[in-house]
Motif scaffolding. Structure first.
Motif, PDB file in Angstrom:
ATOM      1  N   VAL A 151       0.856  -1.188   0.000  1.00  0.00           N
ATOM      2  CA  VAL A 151       0.000   0.000   0.000  1.00  0.00           C
ATOM      3  C   VAL A 151       0.894   1.241   0.000  1.00  0.00           C
ATOM      4  O   VAL A 151       1.777   1.380   0.847  1.00  0.00           O
ATOM      5  N   TRP A 152       0.648   2.144  -0.958  1.00  0.00           N
ATOM      6  CA  TRP A 152       1.406   3.394  -1.031  1.00  0.00           C
ATOM      7  C   TRP A 152       0.924   4.359   0.043  1.00  0.00           C
ATOM      8  O   TRP A 152      -0.265   4.471   0.298  1.00  0.00           O
ATOM      9  N   HIS A 153       1.884   5.078   0.647  1.00  0.00           N
ATOM     10  CA  HIS A 153       1.556   6.045   1.700  1.00  0.00           C
ATOM     11  C   HIS A 153       2.136   7.411   1.369  1.00  0.00           C
ATOM     12  O   HIS A 153       3.267   7.520   0.870  1.00  0.00           O
ATOM     13  N   ASP A 154       1.363   8.446   1.682  1.00  0.00           N
ATOM     14  CA  ASP A 154       1.848   9.817   1.626  1.00  0.00           C
ATOM     15  C   ASP A 154       2.541  10.120   2.949  1.00  0.00           C
ATOM     16  O   ASP A 154       2.158   9.592   4.001  1.00  0.00           O
ATOM     17  N   ILE A 155       3.539  10.996   2.890  1.00  0.00           N
ATOM     18  CA  ILE A 155       4.187  11.452   4.120  1.00  0.00           C
ATOM     19  C   ILE A 155       4.181  12.982   4.150  1.00  0.00           C
ATOM     20  O   ILE A 155       4.186  13.645   3.115  1.00  0.00           O
ATOM     21  N   VAL A 156       4.165  13.508   5.354  1.00  0.00           N
ATOM     22  CA  VAL A 156       4.221  14.946   5.581  1.00  0.00           C
ATOM     23  C   VAL A 156       5.633  15.283   6.060  1.00  0.00           C
ATOM     24  O   VAL A 156       6.137  14.661   7.002  1.00  0.00           O
ATOM     25  N   VAL A 157       6.259  16.235   5.418  1.00  0.00           N
ATOM     26  CA  VAL A 157       7.590  16.693   5.806  1.00  0.00           C
ATOM     27  C   VAL A 157       7.415  17.795   6.848  1.00  0.00           C
ATOM     28  O   VAL A 157       6.627  18.730   6.648  1.00  0.00           O
ATOM     29  N   VAL A 158       8.132  17.657   7.969  1.00  0.00           N
ATOM     30  CA  VAL A 158       8.067  18.656   9.036  1.00  0.00           C
ATOM     31  C   VAL A 158       9.474  19.174   9.322  1.00  0.00           C
ATOM     32  O   VAL A 158      10.467  18.487   9.088  1.00  0.00           O
ATOM     33  N   GLU A 159       9.518  20.410   9.839  1.00  0.00           N
ATOM     34  CA  GLU A 159      10.797  20.995  10.231  1.00  0.00           C
ATOM     35  C   GLU A 159      10.587  21.982  11.363  1.00  0.00           C
ATOM     36  O   GLU A 159       9.489  22.503  11.560  1.00  0.00           O
ATOM     37  N   LYS A 160      11.667  22.184  12.109  1.00  0.00           N
ATOM     38  CA  LYS A 160      11.663  23.197  13.164  1.00  0.00           C
ATOM     39  C   LYS A 160      13.053  23.804  13.231  1.00  0.00           C
ATOM     40  O   LYS A 160      14.050  23.084  13.326  1.00  0.00           O
ATOM     41  N   LEU A 161      13.096  25.134  13.171  1.00  0.00           N
ATOM     42  CA  LEU A 161      14.356  25.841  13.350  1.00  0.00           C
ATOM     43  C   LEU A 161      14.699  25.905  14.836  1.00  0.00           C
ATOM     44  O   LEU A 161      13.808  26.059  15.670  1.00  0.00           O
ATOM     45  N   LEU A 162      15.969  25.790  15.138  1.00  0.00           N
ATOM     46  CA  LEU A 162      16.463  25.903  16.517  1.00  0.00           C
ATOM     47  C   LEU A 162      17.170  27.256  16.607  1.00  0.00           C
ATOM     48  O   LEU A 162      18.308  27.404  16.154  1.00  0.00           O
ATOM     49  N   PRO A 163      16.470  28.256  17.151  1.00  0.00           N
ATOM     50  CA  PRO A 163      16.886  29.653  16.984  1.00  0.00           C
ATOM     51  C   PRO A 163      18.281  30.013  17.439  1.00  0.00           C
ATOM     52  O   PRO A 163      18.923  30.866  16.830  1.00  0.00           O
ATOM     53  N   THR A 164      18.782  29.386  18.470  1.00  0.00           N
ATOM     54  CA  THR A 164      20.114  29.737  18.961  1.00  0.00           C
ATOM     55  C   THR A 164      21.177  29.577  17.882  1.00  0.00           C
ATOM     56  O   THR A 164      22.151  30.321  17.844  1.00  0.00           O
ATOM     57  N   ASN A 165      20.979  28.596  17.009  1.00  0.00           N
ATOM     58  CA  ASN A 165      22.010  28.267  16.024  1.00  0.00           C
ATOM     59  C   ASN A 165      21.727  28.787  14.619  1.00  0.00           C
ATOM     60  O   ASN A 165      22.480  28.466  13.688  1.00  0.00           O
ATOM     61  N   VAL A 166      20.692  29.563  14.443  1.00  0.00           N
ATOM     62  CA  VAL A 166      20.420  30.159  13.138  1.00  0.00           C
ATOM     63  C   VAL A 166      21.217  31.453  13.068  1.00  0.00           C
ATOM     64  O   VAL A 166      20.973  32.387  13.804  1.00  0.00           O
ATOM     65  N   ARG A 167      22.185  31.456  12.177  1.00  0.00           N
ATOM     66  CA  ARG A 167      23.075  32.621  12.077  1.00  0.00           C
ATOM     67  C   ARG A 167      22.769  33.415  10.827  1.00  0.00           C
ATOM     68  O   ARG A 167      22.499  32.973   9.813  1.00  0.00           O
TER      69      ARG A 167
END
Length: 167
Positions: A151-167
């Motif tokens: 059975v084929w499945h769809d997936i949802v891509v998720v992300e979260k930025l970790l603010p301390t390390n976003v330069r």
């Protein structure tokens, strides 16, 4: 109401419990495309690297884990980690997953990562709700990403930025 479990870095002594939790989820066929049960050697390869692996422990028993792994072998993506979280069936519905994932966010940020990402079965509404509560953003859907048991499945891509390390 039970107190939340202690969360700590995983050790070699946790391999059996981690494998059992993952293999229980694998058998349910609702959260991973993998079909081969994890071995102690598989889990061993995750430990002692740059990527945090945490366990939630209650009464000296591991009841959940959250892990990070490389997003890509390309150096330009070294600040991004994929993550997974699995909770033992008997510990679900008690905020254990949220607790261990919050700790993983902190550990990943401390390890220098600027983003966590994952893929979640589109039908896994409980996991998607948990990720939404913790500020993960759903960035898209991969349709018919892979088959599981034919059975084929769809997936949802998720992300979260970790603010301390976003330069």
């Amino acid at each position: 109401m039970r107190p939340l479990p202690a969360v700590r870095p995983a050790t070699r002594e946790d391999r059996e419990a981690i494998a059992a939790i993952y293999n229980a989820a694998l058998a349910e066929r609702a959260s991973t495309f993998e079909t081969r049960p994890r071995t102690l050697e598989d889990i061993d390869a995750w430990l002692g690297q740059r990527h945090p692996v945490l366990v939630a422990e209650e009464a000296s028993r591991v009841i959940a884990y959250a892990s990070t792994s490389p997003y890509s072998p390309r150096e330009c993506y070294a600040g991004i980690a994929d993550f997974s979280i699995y909770v033992a069936p008997e510990a679900r519905g008690r905020n254990v997953g949220q607790h261990v994932l919050q700790a993983l966010l902190e550990a990943a940020e401390a390890a220098g990562f600027h983003k966590l990402t994952s893929r979640v079965f589109a039908t896994n509404v409980r996991s998607r709700a948990l990720l939404g509560r913790l500020g993960f953003r759903e960035v898209g859907v991969h349709e018919k990403h892979a088959p599981l048991d034919g059975v084929w499945h769809d997936i949802v891509v998720v992300e979260k930025l970790l603010p301390t390390n976003v330069r």
